[in-house]
Design an enzyme around this catalytic site. Structure first.
Site, PDB file in Angstrom:
ATOM      1  N   HIS A 127       0.852  -1.324   0.108  1.00  0.00           N
ATOM      2  CA  HIS A 127      -0.120   0.149  -0.208  1.00  0.00           C
ATOM      3  C   HIS A 127       0.805   1.171  -0.169  1.00  0.00           C
ATOM      4  CE1 HIS A 127      -3.422  -2.681   1.899  1.00  0.00           C
ATOM      5  NE2 HIS A 127      -3.257  -2.925   0.412  1.00  0.00           N
ATOM      6  N   CYS A 135       2.795  13.365  -7.261  1.00  0.00           N
ATOM      7  CA  CYS A 135       1.702  14.484  -7.854  1.00  0.00           C
ATOM      8  C   CYS A 135       0.335  13.723  -7.778  1.00  0.00           C
ATOM      9  CB  CYS A 135       1.825  14.907  -9.090  1.00  0.00           C
ATOM     10  SG  CYS A 135       1.171  16.142  -9.789  1.00  0.00           S
ATOM     11  N   CYS A 141       1.020  13.087 -14.468  1.00  0.00           N
ATOM     12  CA  CYS A 141       1.940  13.634 -14.162  1.00  0.00           C
ATOM     13  C   CYS A 141       2.794  12.766 -13.414  1.00  0.00           C
ATOM     14  CB  CYS A 141       1.816  15.015 -13.184  1.00  0.00           C
ATOM     15  SG  CYS A 141       3.647  15.691 -12.532  1.00  0.00           S
ATOM     16  N   CYS A 191       3.089  20.278  -6.790  1.00  0.00           N
ATOM     17  CA  CYS A 191       3.964  19.590  -7.867  1.00  0.00           C
ATOM     18  C   CYS A 191       5.108  20.590  -8.345  1.00  0.00           C
ATOM     19  CB  CYS A 191       3.323  18.610  -8.737  1.00  0.00           C
ATOM     20  SG  CYS A 191       4.473  17.754  -9.885  1.00  0.00           S
ATOM     21  N   CYS A 194       4.674  19.765 -12.570  1.00  0.00           N
ATOM     22  CA  CYS A 194       3.333  20.344 -13.556  1.00  0.00           C
ATOM     23  C   CYS A 194       2.809  21.684 -12.747  1.00  0.00           C
ATOM     24  CB  CYS A 194       2.255  19.259 -13.544  1.00  0.00           C
ATOM     25  SG  CYS A 194       1.542  18.984 -12.059  1.00  0.00           S
TER      26      CYS A 194
HETATM   27  C1  BV8 Z   1      -8.541  -2.142  -5.241  1.00  0.00           C
HETATM   28  C2  BV8 Z   1      -2.939   2.690   2.541  1.00  0.00           C
HETATM   29  C3  BV8 Z   1      -9.020  -1.970  -7.640  1.00  0.00           C
HETATM   30  C4  BV8 Z   1      -3.629   3.928   3.175  1.00  0.00           C
HETATM   31  C5  BV8 Z   1      -4.883   0.979   2.622  1.00  0.00           C
HETATM   32  C6  BV8 Z   1     -12.968  -7.629  -2.594  1.00  0.00           C
HETATM   33  C7  BV8 Z   1     -13.778  -7.768  -1.779  1.00  0.00           C
HETATM   34  C8  BV8 Z   1     -14.310  -6.705  -0.999  1.00  0.00           C
HETATM   35  C9  BV8 Z   1     -13.651  -5.400  -1.227  1.00  0.00           C
HETATM   36  C10 BV8 Z   1     -12.951  -5.469  -2.231  1.00  0.00           C
HETATM   37  C11 BV8 Z   1     -12.430  -6.588  -2.893  1.00  0.00           C
HETATM   38  N1  BV8 Z   1     -11.409  -5.889  -3.742  1.00  0.00           N
HETATM   39  C12 BV8 Z   1     -11.282  -4.605  -3.617  1.00  0.00           C
HETATM   40  C13 BV8 Z   1     -12.035  -4.061  -2.882  1.00  0.00           C
HETATM   41  C14 BV8 Z   1     -12.261  -2.887  -2.421  1.00  0.00           C
HETATM   42  C15 BV8 Z   1     -11.158  -2.524  -1.109  1.00  0.00           C
HETATM   43  C16 BV8 Z   1     -11.290  -3.214   0.104  1.00  0.00           C
HETATM   44  O1  BV8 Z   1     -10.637  -4.054   0.221  1.00  0.00           O
HETATM   45  N2  BV8 Z   1     -12.356  -2.490   0.854  1.00  0.00           N
HETATM   46  C17 BV8 Z   1     -12.467  -3.474   2.100  1.00  0.00           C
HETATM   47  C18 BV8 Z   1     -12.601  -2.166   3.120  1.00  0.00           C
HETATM   48  C19 BV8 Z   1     -13.616  -4.244   2.161  1.00  0.00           C
HETATM   49  N3  BV8 Z   1      -9.701  -2.496  -1.923  1.00  0.00           N
HETATM   50  C20 BV8 Z   1      -9.293  -1.569  -2.438  1.00  0.00           C
HETATM   51  O2  BV8 Z   1      -9.859  -0.483  -2.752  1.00  0.00           O
HETATM   52  C21 BV8 Z   1      -7.879  -1.642  -2.888  1.00  0.00           C
HETATM   53  N4  BV8 Z   1      -7.712  -1.413  -4.254  1.00  0.00           N
HETATM   54  O3  BV8 Z   1      -9.011  -3.019  -4.964  1.00  0.00           O
HETATM   55  O4  BV8 Z   1      -8.221  -1.506  -6.471  1.00  0.00           O
HETATM   56  C22 BV8 Z   1      -8.874  -1.308  -8.622  1.00  0.00           C
HETATM   57  C23 BV8 Z   1      -8.329  -1.973  -9.786  1.00  0.00           C
HETATM   58  C24 BV8 Z   1      -8.126  -1.219 -11.089  1.00  0.00           C
HETATM   59  C25 BV8 Z   1      -8.722   0.145 -11.386  1.00  0.00           C
HETATM   60  C26 BV8 Z   1      -9.330   0.762 -10.004  1.00  0.00           C
HETATM   61  C27 BV8 Z   1      -9.217  -0.088  -8.747  1.00  0.00           C
HETATM   62  C28 BV8 Z   1      -6.851  -0.817  -2.164  1.00  0.00           C
HETATM   63  C29 BV8 Z   1      -6.842  -1.170  -0.835  1.00  0.00           C
HETATM   64  C30 BV8 Z   1      -5.557  -0.341  -0.019  1.00  0.00           C
HETATM   65  C31 BV8 Z   1      -6.186   0.783   0.823  1.00  0.00           C
HETATM   66  N5  BV8 Z   1      -5.083   1.335   1.400  1.00  0.00           N
HETATM   67  N6  BV8 Z   1      -3.742   1.829   3.221  1.00  0.00           N
HETATM   68  C32 BV8 Z   1      -3.429   4.337   4.505  1.00  0.00           C
HETATM   69  O5  BV8 Z   1      -2.782   3.416   5.282  1.00  0.00           O
HETATM   70  O6  BV8 Z   1      -3.901   5.315   4.711  1.00  0.00           O
HETATM   71  S1  BV8 Z   1      -5.702  -0.180   3.653  1.00  0.00           S
HETATM   72  C33 BV8 Z   1      -5.368   0.203   5.326  1.00  0.00           C
HETATM   73  O7  BV8 Z   1      -6.245  -0.392   6.018  1.00  0.00           O
HETATM   74  C34 BV8 Z   1      -4.060  -0.835   5.697  1.00  0.00           C
HETATM   75  O8  BV8 Z   1      -3.046  -0.633   4.903  1.00  0.00           O
HETATM   76  C35 BV8 Z   1      -4.537  -2.239   5.817  1.00  0.00           C
HETATM   77  O9  BV8 Z   1      -4.549  -2.917   4.601  1.00  0.00           O
HETATM   78  C36 BV8 Z   1      -5.774  -1.850   6.396  1.00  0.00           C
HETATM   79  C37 BV8 Z   1      -6.020  -2.153   7.653  1.00  0.00           C
HETATM   80  O10 BV8 Z   1      -5.988  -3.469   8.159  1.00  0.00           O
HETATM   81  P1  BV8 Z   1      -5.035  -4.203   9.067  1.00  0.00           P
HETATM   82  O11 BV8 Z   1      -3.580  -3.647   8.873  1.00  0.00           O
HETATM   83  O12 BV8 Z   1      -5.216  -5.551   9.242  1.00  0.00           O
HETATM   84  O13 BV8 Z   1      -5.226  -3.706  10.397  1.00  0.00           O
HETATM   85  P2  BV8 Z   1      -6.575  -3.689  11.356  1.00  0.00           P
HETATM   86  O14 BV8 Z   1      -6.533  -2.321  12.250  1.00  0.00           O
HETATM   87  O15 BV8 Z   1      -7.825  -3.675  10.267  1.00  0.00           O
HETATM   88  O16 BV8 Z   1      -6.168  -5.056  12.205  1.00  0.00           O
HETATM   89  C38 BV8 Z   1      -5.214  -5.040  13.023  1.00  0.00           C
HETATM   90  C39 BV8 Z   1      -5.111  -6.488  13.389  1.00  0.00           C
HETATM   91  O17 BV8 Z   1      -4.023  -6.623  14.250  1.00  0.00           O
HETATM   92  C40 BV8 Z   1      -6.412  -7.048  14.242  1.00  0.00           C
HETATM   93  O18 BV8 Z   1      -6.672  -8.243  13.814  1.00  0.00           O
HETATM   94  C41 BV8 Z   1      -5.884  -6.968  15.618  1.00  0.00           C
HETATM   95  O19 BV8 Z   1      -6.443  -8.110  16.592  1.00  0.00           O
HETATM   96  C42 BV8 Z   1      -4.416  -7.231  15.305  1.00  0.00           C
HETATM   97  N7  BV8 Z   1      -3.437  -6.818  16.438  1.00  0.00           N
HETATM   98  C43 BV8 Z   1      -3.689  -5.454  17.248  1.00  0.00           C
HETATM   99  N8  BV8 Z   1      -2.491  -5.373  18.008  1.00  0.00           N
HETATM  100  C44 BV8 Z   1      -1.953  -6.521  17.549  1.00  0.00           C
HETATM  101  C45 BV8 Z   1      -2.466  -7.440  16.911  1.00  0.00           C
HETATM  102  N9  BV8 Z   1      -1.787  -8.521  16.548  1.00  0.00           N
HETATM  103  C46 BV8 Z   1      -0.466  -8.912  17.018  1.00  0.00           C
HETATM  104  N10 BV8 Z   1       0.091  -8.044  17.842  1.00  0.00           N
HETATM  105  C47 BV8 Z   1      -0.390  -6.847  18.518  1.00  0.00           C
HETATM  106  N11 BV8 Z   1       0.192  -6.120  19.310  1.00  0.00           N
END
Ligand code: BV8
Length: 304
Positions: A127, A135, A141, A191, A194
């Protein structure tokens, strides 16, 4: 056929499998960096000033209010710069040096794997990174700045880099009852190429595609030979395509899918549990050095 409960959490059986495993894939999430003091998306970090972090991480939000979105990212840049890699990051980096067949896919944009000296050819930043800039007229760009740690990035974002003088109180920036300065687009970096586009964080926002070259390279690696082990570390496996890799890399009867999570229940729901799989509940920063010890030995996190 489900794994017997005892075998599922047996460290000694896991060590045997690890020592026999050459092709290992790790899929990491925010939980890996929790011990470094960085909030997860599902935990406290899910809400930023009453804004849902997932909603702020979209091109639409940036279009609507680039000042607000930049404050969100400037705050996360500041936090990530103040944080340090934890023993889990160092353990994975050492596993990469000891096992050439190890590949680490991370959803984290905090740059802590890189700061833990994880070999770059065995690390995929799915990600992007908080410290990469590009940009907002991309792909038209092509300007990028691959590594920028200016904190704050510009005067208007200084509130995000404020030191919290009174730890008993939340940073004013985080206190939704305190109004935010309305940052105008012309107060934000533009940027240099551009000159029209706003600079934006080099992260993948929801609804945006991941880097095609990187996805193809990962697919080739997965399809090249069966994978012996998949480590699913500190992720809720909600976001795709990252959440799909564990099952895609599974070869029946050959691949052990290993979940390491503070709340096994929260992560398990999304991946099938098969015979030979493992699950370890606890802090990744504590568990990983233990689980990987037969291969990496004692890994000290350098005192910062
Ligand atoms: C795309 C960067 C296509 C930005 C991030 C299929 C099914 C359903 C939906 C979709 C699908 N395919 C695509 C989608 C849509 C979407 C998606 O998945 N939506 C979700 C909400 C359902 N995916 C997208 O949009 C992706 N792009 O598909 O593009 C496309 C193709 C062509 C043209 C156009 C489009 C892009 C997805 C990336 C988004 N960007 N991050 C930023 O960070 O600001 S995602 C971001 O959220 C993170 O990077 C990470 O991926 C996610 C958070 O999840 P986790 O990291 O798992 O964190 P979370 O808090 O949820 O969980 C923490 C876990 O840790 C818990 O289980 C907890 O118990 C545990 N934990 C806590 N403490 C500890 C621990 N474990 C161990 N030790 C500890 N101490």
């Amino acid at each position: 056929m489900a794994a017997s409960k005892a075998a599922y959490s047996s460290v000694s059986l896991f060590h045997e499998k690890l020592l026999r495993s050459n092709r290992i894939l790790a899929i990491c999430g925010a939980g890996l960096s929790a011990a470094s003091g960085l909030p997860t998306f599902r935990g406290a970090g899910g809400l930023w000033r009453n804004h849902n972090a997932v909603e702020l991480a979209t091109p639409e939000a940036f279009e609507a209010d680039p000042g607000l979105v930049w404050l969100f990212y400037a705050y996360r840049r500041h936090m990530a710069l103040e944080a340090n890699p934890n023993p889990a990051h160092y353990a994975l980096a050492e596993l990469a040096r000891k096992k050439p067949g190890f590949r680490c896919l991370t959803q984290n944009v905090d740059n802590l794997h890189v700061r833990a000296q994880h070999p770059s050819e065995q690390l995929s930043l799915l990600h992007g990174s908080l410290f990469a800039l590009k940009c907002s007229n991309a792909p038209g760009c092509k300007w990028t700045d691959p590594y920028n740690t200016a904190d704050p990035l510009c005067p208007a974002l200084a509130p995000a880099a404020e030191k919290n003088t009174d730890p008993t109180k939340p940073l004013p920036l985080l206190d939704p009852s305190k109004p935010l300065a309305d940052i105008k687009p012309d107060e934000l970096p533009h940027c240099p190429e551009c000159e029209t586009g706003l600079v934006r964080p080099g992260v993948v926002w929801f609804g945006e595609p991941l880097d095609e070259g990187m996805l193809d390279e990962i697919d080739e690696w997965i399809e090249k030979e069966p994978v012996d082990m998949v480590l699913v570390i500190g992720t809720s496996s909600f976001v795709y395509p990252a959440a799909g890799y564990a099952e895609r890399a599974r070869t029946e009867g050959r691949t052990a899918v290993v979940t390491v999570n503070l709340e096994l229940g929260s992560a398990q729901g999304r991946n099938k549990i098969e015979e030979g799989d493992f699950g370890f509940e606890g802090d990744a920063a504590v568990l990983l050095p233990e689980l990987l010890k037969p291969v990496i030995g004692e890994v000290e996190a350098p005192l910062e």
